[in-house]
Design a protein around this motif. Sequence first.
Motif, mmCIF file in Angstrom:
data_model
loop_
_atom_site.group_PDB
_atom_site.id
_atom_site.type_symbol
_atom_site.label_atom_id
_atom_site.label_comp_id
_atom_site.label_asym_id
_atom_site.label_seq_id
_atom_site.Cartn_x
_atom_site.Cartn_y
_atom_site.Cartn_z
ATOM 1 N N TRP A 16 -28.098 -64.024 1.522
ATOM 2 C CA TRP A 16 -26.645 -64.194 1.548
ATOM 3 C C TRP A 16 -26.081 -63.962 0.151
ATOM 4 C CZ3 TRP A 16 -24.576 -64.841 6.292
ATOM 5 C CH2 TRP A 16 -25.398 -65.364 7.301
ATOM 6 N N PHE A 18 -22.816 -64.940 -2.038
ATOM 7 C CA PHE A 18 -21.692 -65.874 -2.085
ATOM 8 C C PHE A 18 -20.740 -65.475 -3.220
ATOM 9 C CE2 PHE A 18 -25.248 -68.167 -0.286
ATOM 10 C CZ PHE A 18 -24.691 -68.844 0.782
ATOM 11 N N ALA A 26 -19.825 -66.101 3.283
ATOM 12 C CA ALA A 26 -20.873 -65.344 2.598
ATOM 13 C C ALA A 26 -21.165 -64.056 3.355
ATOM 14 C CB ALA A 26 -22.131 -66.194 2.486
ATOM 15 N N VAL A 145 -24.034 -71.839 6.927
ATOM 16 C CA VAL A 145 -23.565 -70.633 6.234
ATOM 17 C C VAL A 145 -23.067 -69.610 7.247
ATOM 18 C CG1 VAL A 145 -24.275 -68.700 4.778
ATOM 19 C CG2 VAL A 145 -25.038 -71.022 4.226
ATOM 20 N N ASP A 149 -19.616 -71.845 5.981
ATOM 21 C CA ASP A 149 -19.780 -72.700 4.808
ATOM 22 C C ASP A 149 -20.152 -71.821 3.617
ATOM 23 O OD1 ASP A 149 -20.096 -74.706 3.042
ATOM 24 O OD2 ASP A 149 -21.885 -75.593 3.947
ATOM 25 N N SER A 150 -19.392 -71.926 2.531
ATOM 26 C CA SER A 150 -19.602 -71.035 1.388
ATOM 27 C C SER A 150 -19.548 -71.840 0.098
ATOM 28 C CB SER A 150 -18.538 -69.931 1.375
ATOM 29 O OG SER A 150 -18.753 -69.049 0.297
ATOM 30 N N LEU A 157 -24.914 -75.030 -3.832
ATOM 31 C CA LEU A 157 -25.817 -74.724 -2.723
ATOM 32 C C LEU A 157 -27.007 -75.678 -2.725
ATOM 33 C CD1 LEU A 157 -26.626 -72.831 -0.375
ATOM 34 C CD2 LEU A 157 -27.849 -71.445 -2.053
#
Length: 341
Positions: A16, A18, A26, A145, A149-150, A157
Amino acid sequence: MNDVHSPDDAGLICGWRFGCGSRQPAQAMALPAAADWLAARPGEGAGPGEFLWLHFNLANTRALRWLQRHAALPEAFYTALREGLTSTRLERADDALVAVLNDVNFEFDFESADLATLWICLDERMVITARTQPLRSVDTLRDAVRRGDSPASSAELLEHLMRTQADVLVKVVRETTARVDDIEDAIIARRYHHPRAHLGRLRRLLVRLQRLLAPEPAALFRLLQQPPGWMGEDDRRGLAAASEEFSLMLRDMQTLQDRIKLLQEEVAAAVNEDNSNSLFVLTVVTVLALPINILAGLFGMNVGGIPLAQHEHGFWIVVSIVLAFTAIAGWLAFRKQRHDD
């Protein structure tokens, strides 16, 4: 949004990117694009605040080779992998962080009580996680994610991962508490079979979890005393809050262990009481049978002079003597038992 990985991705489970925009979801990333992104200098191929999360399956032997070729991770991370370290640790390695965290296996159940280890390395631009067995906390974080959710930074994280790990363990503690409640009710009702084995299994699980997880808050506390320069104040506060939450979960786990220990002691006391009652019954039977055994032995001798041998009521006289001695012996035995109670 799906994870991007293929048979050519050298064990990559998910990747991912971000920070593509302010709190934007993401973007999934495959290994070729990740290699190009990591090879670029900061500011060339990445925008401000951007970072990668790459999660690898170490069962694929190509995963480690890819990391050595492209990720430029500190030697401490590879040392932890080579030595198979599973004890919890979280420390600085130059300007990066190296962590070894433990969590329950994705296929976890209370019978097998499988635990798995996650190796982590992160700095300002990337987060590398690697495992040999699936973990519930990482899978939960991946789902979060996918749903949008970022985290705003690599440290955030890590905070999300720790909170997810704590949430998974809280569920384990709750399920364990529910099982202990059922066992306790059954013990009180005297209708539970083999409670010691079930309590022992649950206690071993909690002891094993606490042994592996207890160093985590202390390690994080030591790290926050001297954090790397790229870690912001919000990140430090978030990690500190996650550490406190984890500490509360560990205290709940210790409380549950103490409760199980008390139940084990109660079960042991009940077993001892049952054994004492069985021994008392055996003793009473032996005592009651003693007079007739003695008289039978005496009258069974083939010698002259046996009393009452020619008496017409001799049998009943002997029976009366046996009954009298048996009644006296039984009275003495039960009288002692009543005094003991």
